[in-house]
Design an enzyme around this catalytic site. Sequence first.
Site, PDB file in Angstrom:
ATOM      1  N   GLY A  94       0.771  -1.348  -0.041  1.00  0.00           N
ATOM      2  CA  GLY A  94       0.050  -0.023  -0.003  1.00  0.00           C
ATOM      3  C   GLY A  94       0.868   1.318   0.081  1.00  0.00           C
ATOM      4  O   GLY A  94       2.079   1.056   0.079  1.00  0.00           O
ATOM      5  N   TYR A 137     -15.184   4.827   7.626  1.00  0.00           N
ATOM      6  CA  TYR A 137     -13.550   4.729   8.119  1.00  0.00           C
ATOM      7  C   TYR A 137     -13.236   5.562   9.449  1.00  0.00           C
ATOM      8  O   TYR A 137     -12.679   5.136  10.208  1.00  0.00           O
ATOM      9  CB  TYR A 137     -12.959   5.516   6.839  1.00  0.00           C
ATOM     10  CG  TYR A 137     -11.543   5.662   6.859  1.00  0.00           C
ATOM     11  CD1 TYR A 137     -10.647   4.673   6.933  1.00  0.00           C
ATOM     12  CD2 TYR A 137     -10.932   6.945   7.092  1.00  0.00           C
ATOM     13  CE1 TYR A 137      -9.014   4.887   6.890  1.00  0.00           C
ATOM     14  CE2 TYR A 137      -9.385   7.238   7.292  1.00  0.00           C
ATOM     15  CZ  TYR A 137      -8.675   6.062   7.038  1.00  0.00           C
ATOM     16  OH  TYR A 137      -7.162   6.125   7.139  1.00  0.00           O
ATOM     17  N   ASP A 153      -3.808 -12.598   4.756  1.00  0.00           N
ATOM     18  CA  ASP A 153      -4.989 -12.008   4.750  1.00  0.00           C
ATOM     19  C   ASP A 153      -4.991 -11.378   6.329  1.00  0.00           C
ATOM     20  O   ASP A 153      -5.139 -12.076   7.267  1.00  0.00           O
ATOM     21  CB  ASP A 153      -6.027 -13.110   4.501  1.00  0.00           C
ATOM     22  CG  ASP A 153      -7.245 -12.699   4.664  1.00  0.00           C
ATOM     23  OD1 ASP A 153      -7.527 -11.315   5.305  1.00  0.00           O
ATOM     24  OD2 ASP A 153      -8.313 -13.229   4.537  1.00  0.00           O
TER      25      ASP A 153
HETATM   26  N1  SER Z   1      -6.082  10.032   3.461  1.00  0.00           N
HETATM   27  C1  SER Z   1      -7.100   9.401   4.310  1.00  0.00           C
HETATM   28  C2  SER Z   1      -8.416   9.237   3.596  1.00  0.00           C
HETATM   29  O1  SER Z   1      -8.555  10.422   2.713  1.00  0.00           O
HETATM   30  C3  SER Z   1      -7.478  10.176   5.781  1.00  0.00           C
HETATM   31  O2  SER Z   1      -6.726   9.365   6.601  1.00  0.00           O
HETATM   32  O3  SER Z   1      -9.060   8.575   3.685  1.00  0.00           O
END
Ligand code: SER
Length: 318
Positions: A12, A143, A53
């Site tokens: 990532g 999130y 995973d």
């Molecule tokens: N960069 C991230 C996002 O935009 C924020 O933690 O989801």
Amino acid sequence: MPSKILIVGACGQIGSELTLALRDIHGDDAVVASDIKSPTSPDLIDGLFEILDATDFENFKTIVSNHNIDTVYMMAAMLSGTAEKFPEKGWDLNMTSLFNVLNLGKEKLVSKIFWPSSIAVFGPTTPKIDTPQQTIMEPTTVYGISKQAGERWCAYYNKRYGVDVRSIRYPGLISYKTPPGGGTTDYAIEIFHEALKSSNYTSFLSKDTVLPMMYMDDAINATISIMDAPAESVKIRSSYNLSSVSFTPEELYSEIKNHIPDFNMSYESDFRQDIADSWPDSIDDSEARSDWGWKHDFDLKMIVKEMLEGVKSLKKVN
Ligand code: SER
């Protein structure tokens, strides 16, 4: 066998650069990169790599035991934009992966854990300017909810089970080596690629949307610094505010225009505008600075210069 470091989510945006930085410090044999998919970058292919995973605890345990892992950087997550499209999947990935790593700590299978939080823990009711470390947190995204809950679990596992877990609330991270995936702050990366490719970019955030941002090198330094700090210096066991610069799309555009005078920007907000509007403009990170000596190096001018050079160098390689 000497103990090793495991990076989860090593393909990532953050994980890829963190892996290389940790290999530089500790040596290639001391760092195991892992991800749910095979690496494509030659740097990662060359070193120790495992398919993992992060939602599978047994998979975790096998790798930890086979490599004698002592420290885990748990960087796998679904970011804000994508998690709005797949709310339950986002929640499941972000929480299960965290529980897995916290439980490795609880079972004393690893001794130190890093887990990233985000400015997404804040919401529309949070004070927007110089957002304090302790304040109202009512996140409105999947999130953000997962990161806020995750912070509480980190603090709980530290207090109840003595797990040495450390965390920082990353702002929007700007880098060129590995593309980001599905974040609200990603416009500040796409803009460089488009500026160099077509001299045109349509921002999905409005021109006056202020957000806290940071160059990847600063974020990697912060991550390694908090993990290297003596345990007693890491006083906050939920997650630390962390900050370097704040700017709007228009300010970024105008700094890029200093280098590419015919660059054009237009604005067309999408669903990510609401997410951005719910996040702070700027962050008070004085506790990270005083507790474990955090300081940033990159301002907006330096970020733009580095990004333009970096993206250009990628184009030469490809
Ligand atoms: N960069 C991230 C996002 O935009 C924020 O933690 O989801």
